[in-house]
Design a protein around this motif. Structure first.
Motif, PDB file in Angstrom:
ATOM      1  N   VAL A 277       0.833  -1.201   0.000  1.00 43.67           N
ATOM      2  CA  VAL A 277       0.000   0.000   0.000  1.00 43.67           C
ATOM      3  C   VAL A 277       0.868   1.252   0.000  1.00 43.67           C
ATOM      4  O   VAL A 277       0.599   2.215  -0.729  1.00 43.67           O
ATOM      5  N   PHE A 278       1.925   1.230   0.788  1.00 41.91           N
ATOM      6  CA  PHE A 278       2.819   2.385   0.831  1.00 41.91           C
ATOM      7  C   PHE A 278       3.452   2.642  -0.535  1.00 41.91           C
ATOM      8  O   PHE A 278       3.474   3.780  -1.025  1.00 41.91           O
ATOM      9  N   SER A 279       3.957   1.607  -1.177  1.00 41.48           N
ATOM     10  CA  SER A 279       4.625   1.773  -2.467  1.00 41.48           C
ATOM     11  C   SER A 279       3.657   2.245  -3.539  1.00 41.48           C
ATOM     12  O   SER A 279       3.965   3.160  -4.320  1.00 41.48           O
ATOM     13  N   GLU A 280       2.469   1.626  -3.597  1.00 39.99           N
ATOM     14  CA  GLU A 280       1.498   1.996  -4.624  1.00 39.99           C
ATOM     15  C   GLU A 280       0.974   3.410  -4.398  1.00 39.99           C
ATOM     16  O   GLU A 280       0.831   4.197  -5.345  1.00 39.99           O
ATOM     17  N   THR A 281       0.701   3.757  -3.141  1.00 37.75           N
ATOM     18  CA  THR A 281       0.207   5.101  -2.850  1.00 37.75           C
ATOM     19  C   THR A 281       1.278   6.144  -3.127  1.00 37.75           C
ATOM     20  O   THR A 281       0.991   7.204  -3.701  1.00 37.75           O
ATOM     21  N   SER A 282       2.523   5.852  -2.765  1.00 39.78           N
ATOM     22  CA  SER A 282       3.627   6.774  -3.048  1.00 39.78           C
ATOM     23  C   SER A 282       3.785   6.983  -4.550  1.00 39.78           C
ATOM     24  O   SER A 282       4.025   8.109  -5.013  1.00 39.78           O
ATOM     25  N   GLU A 294      -7.270  19.217  -0.357  1.00 36.75           N
ATOM     26  CA  GLU A 294      -8.446  19.414  -1.208  1.00 36.75           C
ATOM     27  C   GLU A 294      -8.256  18.747  -2.567  1.00 36.75           C
ATOM     28  O   GLU A 294      -9.211  18.239  -3.159  1.00 36.75           O
ATOM     29  N   ALA A 295      -7.032  18.746  -3.063  1.00 44.18           N
ATOM     30  CA  ALA A 295      -6.777  18.080  -4.347  1.00 44.18           C
ATOM     31  C   ALA A 295      -7.015  16.577  -4.231  1.00 44.18           C
ATOM     32  O   ALA A 295      -7.454  15.935  -5.195  1.00 44.18           O
ATOM     33  N   ILE A 296      -6.728  16.009  -3.068  1.00 42.55           N
ATOM     34  CA  ILE A 296      -7.012  14.593  -2.830  1.00 42.55           C
ATOM     35  C   ILE A 296      -8.510  14.349  -2.895  1.00 42.55           C
ATOM     36  O   ILE A 296      -8.986  13.404  -3.529  1.00 42.55           O
ATOM     37  N   ARG A 297      -9.273  15.210  -2.251  1.00 48.15           N
ATOM     38  CA  ARG A 297     -10.733  15.045  -2.208  1.00 48.15           C
ATOM     39  C   ARG A 297     -11.354  15.219  -3.594  1.00 48.15           C
ATOM     40  O   ARG A 297     -12.351  14.574  -3.914  1.00 48.15           O
ATOM     41  N   GLU A 298     -10.801  16.089  -4.392  1.00 46.75           N
ATOM     42  CA  GLU A 298     -11.393  16.400  -5.698  1.00 46.75           C
ATOM     43  C   GLU A 298     -10.958  15.446  -6.805  1.00 46.75           C
ATOM     44  O   GLU A 298     -11.422  15.562  -7.942  1.00 46.75           O
ATOM     45  N   ALA A 299     -10.083  14.500  -6.470  1.00 43.41           N
ATOM     46  CA  ALA A 299      -9.623  13.540  -7.479  1.00 43.41           C
ATOM     47  C   ALA A 299     -10.765  12.624  -7.906  1.00 43.41           C
ATOM     48  O   ALA A 299     -11.777  12.488  -7.213  1.00 43.41           O
ATOM     49  N   ASP A 300     -10.596  11.989  -9.064  1.00 44.54           N
ATOM     50  CA  ASP A 300     -11.650  11.116  -9.579  1.00 44.54           C
ATOM     51  C   ASP A 300     -11.394   9.646  -9.246  1.00 44.54           C
ATOM     52  O   ASP A 300     -12.073   8.755  -9.765  1.00 44.54           O
ATOM     53  N   ALA A 301     -10.429   9.383  -8.370  1.00 46.02           N
ATOM     54  CA  ALA A 301     -10.126   8.019  -7.945  1.00 46.02           C
ATOM     55  C   ALA A 301      -9.373   8.085  -6.622  1.00 46.02           C
ATOM     56  O   ALA A 301      -8.742   9.108  -6.313  1.00 46.02           O
ATOM     57  N   PRO A 302      -9.416   7.026  -5.831  1.00 39.75           N
ATOM     58  CA  PRO A 302      -8.666   7.037  -4.568  1.00 39.75           C
ATOM     59  C   PRO A 302      -7.166   6.967  -4.820  1.00 39.75           C
ATOM     60  O   PRO A 302      -6.715   6.359  -5.802  1.00 39.75           O
ATOM     61  N   PHE A 303      -6.404   7.563  -3.934  1.00 40.76           N
ATOM     62  CA  PHE A 303      -4.949   7.493  -4.026  1.00 40.76           C
ATOM     63  C   PHE A 303      -4.410   6.260  -3.301  1.00 40.76           C
ATOM     64  O   PHE A 303      -3.352   5.739  -3.664  1.00 40.76           O
TER      65      PHE A 303
END
Length: 402
Positions: A277-282, A294-303
Motif C-alpha cells: 500500500v505504501f509503495s502503490e500510494t507513493s 483538497e486536491a485529494i478530495r477532488e480527485a476522480d479516484a482514490p490514491f
C-alpha cells in the motif's frame, strides 16, 4: 535507519491547524490538536467501550483469544498510524477514523446488521456506517449543550466516506466489487444540516484507515480461523499470500509450535500488505503530484490502493475466507441464532414498547411508526452480544423470573 519522528507533514496531508471546525463552536484545547481531541473523545465514548463485547467473526463469549470489534479497531488504528507516519500524514486523524469506523455495528456483526436492516426495511433500513455517524453526532451525549461528540468536520467526513464517495458519479466507482446501495436515510437527513461533501473522496488519512481495515481483518480472521480449527494449516498452505507465508514460517521455525508459526506468518503478511500500500500510494502521489488535501478530495479516484500485482492474490484470500470461515457451518449456526435474537427483540420492542427501559420508552412514546422503529433500532444496535443474548433470555424464556 529509523524514520525520524515526527516528520514534517506532506503538502497533501490534512492539517489540524486548518480544520473546518466543529458543528458547535467551542474553545480548543491548549495541549492537544483538534484531531487528538477527537481521538480522545472516541476512546472515552460509551459506544467504544461496548466494542469489547461485540462480534468480529466469532460471538464474543466463544473464546478469550478471538478478535472482538474493540481489538480489531485497535489493530486497524495501529496499521493506519504506521502508514500515515510513513506518508507524512496526520497520524491522529488516521487513528481516530480507524478507532471510530465500527462504532455503529450492532451485536453479532454483519449478521446483526442484516437482521436489523430487514426489520427496518419499511422504515428506511439500517446501515452500520450511517449508524456510526448517528452514534458520533446524536446518540453519544457526554455534553449538556448538544447531542453527539462534536467532532471536527474532517473526522466526521473521514468516518463516513473512508470507503469512498456516497453519492454522485464517483460513488459507483468507489467499491468496484459491490455496487453501492442508495444513500441511507440517516446520512441523507444528517447531510441536510451539515455538508460532509458526500460526493467526493475523503482525505488520505481516511483512505488509509479503510485499507488498514482490509489488512487487519484479512490477516487476523485468517489467524482466528486457524485457531478455531475451521480450516487447517495444510489447507491454508494452498491459499495465495497466506500459504506462502505459512510455508516460510514453517521452514524458518520448524520446531516452533504451530500457533507461533501462524503468528509469524500473519505478522509477515501484514508487513507485505502495508509495504505494498505504501509503495502503490507513493507511486500515485508522485505521478499525480497533489499539492493540498483538497486536491485529494477532488480527485476522480482514490490514491490509497493495493498494487495491481498484489490485488488478485488478496481477492483469492478473501474468497477462501468467505467460503471456509465466514460461511462455515458452525459460523452459520451462530449467525442463524443471532438473526433470530435480533428479529425477536426488534418485533417485541416495536409491538410492545412498554417493555423498553423507561428512558428508551420515553424517546418513542407518541411518535409515528418510523420514528418509533428508529428508537428501537438504536437501542438494539447499541447492545453488546452478551446483553442482546441476556435480553432475549429474559423476554423469551418460560422459566420463572424469581
Amino acid at each position: 535507519m529509523p524514520l525520524a519522528y515526527p516528520a514534517p507533514l506532506a503538502p497533501y496531508a490534512t492539517r489540524a491547524d486548518r480544520t473546518r471546525g466543529r458543528l458547535h463552536e467551542e474553545t480548543e484545547s491548549p495541549t492537544r490538536t483538534p484531531f487528538q481531541r477527537d481521538r480522545d473523545r472516541v476512546i472515552h465514548a460509551v459506544a467504544f467501550r461496548r466494542l469489547k463485547h461485540k462480534t468480529q467473526v466469532f460471538v464474543a463469549h466463544e473464546g478469550d483469544h478471538y478478535r472482538t470489534r474493540l481489538t480489531h479497531s485497535l489493530e486497524v488504528s495501529q496499521i493506519a498510524r504506521s502508514l500515515c507516519r510513513r506518508l507524512r500524514l496526520d497520524e491522529d486523524l488516521g487513528e481516530v477514523v480507524a478507532l471510530a469506523h465500527d462504532l455503529g455495528h450492532p451485536p453479532f456483526g454483519h449478521t446483526g446488521e442484516d437482521a436489523l436492516d430487514e426489520a427496518m426495511a419499511p422504515y428506511d433500513g439500517f446501515d452500520h456506517n450511517a449508524q456510526t455517524l448517528r452514534v458520533l453526532t446524536k446518540l453519544e451525549r457526554p455534553k449538556g449543550d448538544y447531542e453527539g461528540l462534536n467532532l471536527t468536520w474532517e473526522t466526521l467526513e473521514g468516518t463516513v466516506k473512508h470507503n469512498g464517495p456516497l453519492i454522485g458519479p464517483l460513488a459507483a466507482r468507489a467499491d468496484e466489487e459491490t455496487p453501492l446501495p442508495a444513500l441511507p436515510a440517516v446520512l441523507e437527513e444528517y447531510a441536510k444540516g451539515h455538508d460532509l461533501e458526500l460526493h467526493t473522496y475523503a482525505g488520505l488519512e481516511a483512505q488509509i484507515a479503510a485499507l488498514a481495515d482490509d489488512i487487519a481483518y484479512n490477516n487476523h480472521d485468517s489467524q482466528d480461523g486457524l485457531r478455531a480449527g475451521l480450516f487447517t494449516f495444510a489447507e491454508a498452505l494452498d491459499v495465495p499470500l497466506l500459504g506462502e507465508r505459512l510455508y516460510w514460517a514453517r521452514q524458518r521455525w520448524p520446531d516452533a509450535p504451530e500457533g507461533t508459526q501462524v503468528a509469524e506468518a500473519v505478522s509477515s503478511l501484514i508487513g507485505i500488505m502495508v509495504n505494498d500500500v505504501f509503495s502503490e500510494t507513493s507511486r500515485r502521489l508522485t505521478e499525480l503530484a497533489p499539492q493540498s488535501a483538497e486536491a485529494i478530495r477532488e480527485a476522480d479516484a482514490p490514491f490509497v490502493r493495493f498494487s495491481e500485482e498484489l490485488s488478485p492474490s488478496i481477492r483469492k484470500l478473501r474468497s477462501f475466507l468467505f467460503d471456509r470461515l465466514y460461511r462455515h457451518y458452525l459460523v452459520n449456526r451462530a449467525r442463524s441464532h443471532a438473526k433470530r435474537v435480533v428479529r425477536d427483540l426488534f418485533h417485541l420492542f416495536f409491538e410492545e414498547p412498554n417493555v423498553l427501559p423507561p428512558a428508551w420508552f420515553a424517546l418513542q412514546e407518541g411518535k409515528p411508526a418510523a420514528k418509533r422503529a428508529r428508537v428501537v433500532c438504536d437501542y438494539i444496535a447499541g447492545m453488546t452480544d452478551s446483553f442482546a443474548l441476556e435480553e432475549h433470555r429474559r423476554l423469551f424464556t418460560t422459566t420463572r423470573w424469581l
